[in-house]
Design an enzyme around this catalytic site. Structure first.
Site, short mmCIF file in Angstrom:
data_model
loop_
_atom_site.label_atom_id
_atom_site.label_comp_id
_atom_site.label_asym_id
_atom_site.label_seq_id
_atom_site.Cartn_x
_atom_site.Cartn_y
_atom_site.Cartn_z
N HIS A 311 0.86 -1.19 0.00
CA HIS A 311 0.00 0.00 0.00
C HIS A 311 0.89 1.23 0.00
CE1 HIS A 311 -3.02 2.94 1.32
NE2 HIS A 311 -3.93 2.07 0.93
N ASP A 370 -7.91 -4.83 -0.03
CA ASP A 370 -8.48 -5.46 -1.22
C ASP A 370 -8.29 -6.98 -1.24
OD1 ASP A 370 -9.19 -2.94 -2.52
OD2 ASP A 370 -7.04 -2.65 -2.69
#
Length: 435
Positions: A311, A370
């Site tokens: 991320h 996700d």
């Protein structure tokens, strides 16, 4: 460098062409302080260069705090895990918009207002009919939300008194439009909102009921979707939120602003990542092939990417992913898929192997939000083309909170980034016969 002569460390010094500029250091309530460079261009005749704005604070905000190194995410000071486990989506929506958790009376009034505004103008149905049946639901969402400004012309010149009602309208109507976009894409009749249902139940009902079939909402599914909505509600100044703020800074109407956020979120590097995770797990196919794909991910010459890991902000385990991992197990257990869902088995083993691999440890590549959300959606019966649409439902709350905060900020200016020009200095025009 830090100004060593200032005991309170309130300034930094910047030396440009032999001249020293004192730059104020703005104190954060928690996290990194920020150097105010707003006067550098006027006083030093130069700009700062920061591709992707990775080291730039574009605004001051009291809404969301992230510590990527420690894996912390808080909304108005509340840890995301506490909100996901103890709250519900509309309570979190109230928190983000108003800054405080609601009292019982405030919560009841807020939920009633959201339910009241969940219907959309009947003429909007005609807009859906202009799309071909194969249209992506996000394309329909983008057009439908933008068209709302035609149905609410009073908000083309909005005032401060309109902020709260605008936020409520947006939060209420987005799920209805989302469900309509799905129904249209599969050729089924639209299902109207049912004000006897709560926010999440209502959305599931509009998605899966038909005029001839009653849909009973499974409480485990409802609670899981409620958590997913909370976990996706806001995430500081990400690409889509920044897009909404930039559009809003020009005075654009709120429906247009949210449309720009939807467009940005549609990008596969932003809102479309969970669909990419599902496609990756399908490509891997079986746990026995995980080492092969781990090796492909490490090979810089191989185009394969390990989706759902890493991320831009988090250099630790994404706190949202930790909640979703357990939620995923709860949903699959309820649906009788816990021990026989191949995608979950691949995901769990892939995570376990990656977290022990030095390549991923050194690069701080941990599962993100996700990684498990797509598996949950798929188990619920939500098709992959709707994944980002559900993200829109959740993130609309954050967008509206940020939009409202931006307009209430006395320092608000129209956004106008600068550039480092590297093109031709000057060229003489020649007619087409002389070229």
């Amino acid at each position: 460098m830090t100004d060593e002569n200032n005991n309170d460390s309130e300034f930094a010094e910047l030396k440009i062409r032999g001249k020293i500029f004192k730059l104020p250091i703005l104190k954060a309530s928690i996290g990194e302080d920020v150097i105010d460079i707003s006067r550098v261009s006027a006083e030093a005749d130069c700009f700062t260069y920061d591709p992707g704005f990775m080291s730039t604070a574009s605004c001051q905000s009291t809404i969301t705090y992230i510590d990527g190194d420690k894996g912390i995410l808080r909304h108005r000071g509340y840890d995301i895990k506490d909100l996901a486990e103890k709250s519900d989506f509309l309570e979190v929506a109230y928190l983000l918009i108003y800054g405080e958790l609601p009292s019982g009376e405030q919560y009841n009034n807020f939920t009633k207002q959201v339910a009241h505004h969940s219907l959309v103008n009947e003429r909007l149905h005609y807009l859906f009919q202009t799309f071909c049946s194969s249209s992506h639901p996000m394309a329909i969402m983008l057009a439908a939300v933008g068209s709302l400004s035609a149905f609410y012309p009073d908000l083309l010149n909005f005032k401060e008194a309109d902020y709260e009602l605008t936020a409520i309208r947006m939060i209420a109507k987005i799920p209805t439009i989302a469900a309509m976009s799905y129904k249209y894409s599969i050729g089924q009749p639209f299902i109207y909102p049912d004000n006897s249902l709560d926010f999440t139940e209502n959305f599931l009902h509009m998605m899966f009921a038909t005029p001839c079939t009653k849909y009973t909402v499974n409480p485990i599914i409802k609670n899981a979707l409620n958590k997913i909505f909370i976990l996706h509600a806001d995430h500081e100044q990400n690409a889509s939120t920044s897009t909404v703020r930039i559009a809003g800074s020009s005075g654009a109407n709120p429906f247009a602003c949210i449309s720009t956020g939807i467009a940005s979120l549609w990008g596969p590097a932003h809102g479309g990542a969970n669909e990419a995770v599902i496609n990756m797990l399908k490509e891997i196919g079986s746990s026995e092939y995980i080492p092969k794909y781990i090796a492909k991910a490490k090979d810089k010459n191989d185009p394969f990417r390990l989706m759902g890991f890493g991320h831009r902000v988090y250099k630790n385990y994404d706190p949202r992913a930790a909640v979703l991992k357990e939620t995923c197990k709860e949903v699959l257990k309820e649906l009788g898929q816990l021990d026989n869902n191949p995608l979950l088995q691949i995901a769990i083993e892939l995570e376990a192997i990656a977290l022990k691999d030095e390549y991923f440890i050194e690069r701080k590549l941990y599962p993100n939000v996700d990684f498990y959300s797509g598996i949950i959606y798929k188990a619920m019966g939500i098709p992959s083309q709707m994944f980002t649409v559900l993200f829109v439902i959740a993130r609309t709350v954050g967008w509206m909170a940020q939009w409202k905060e931006m307009h209430e900020d006395p320092e608000q200016k129209i956004s106008r980034p600068r550039q480092l020009y590297t093109g031709y200095v000057h060229r003489e025009y020649k007619g087409i016969r002389e070229r």
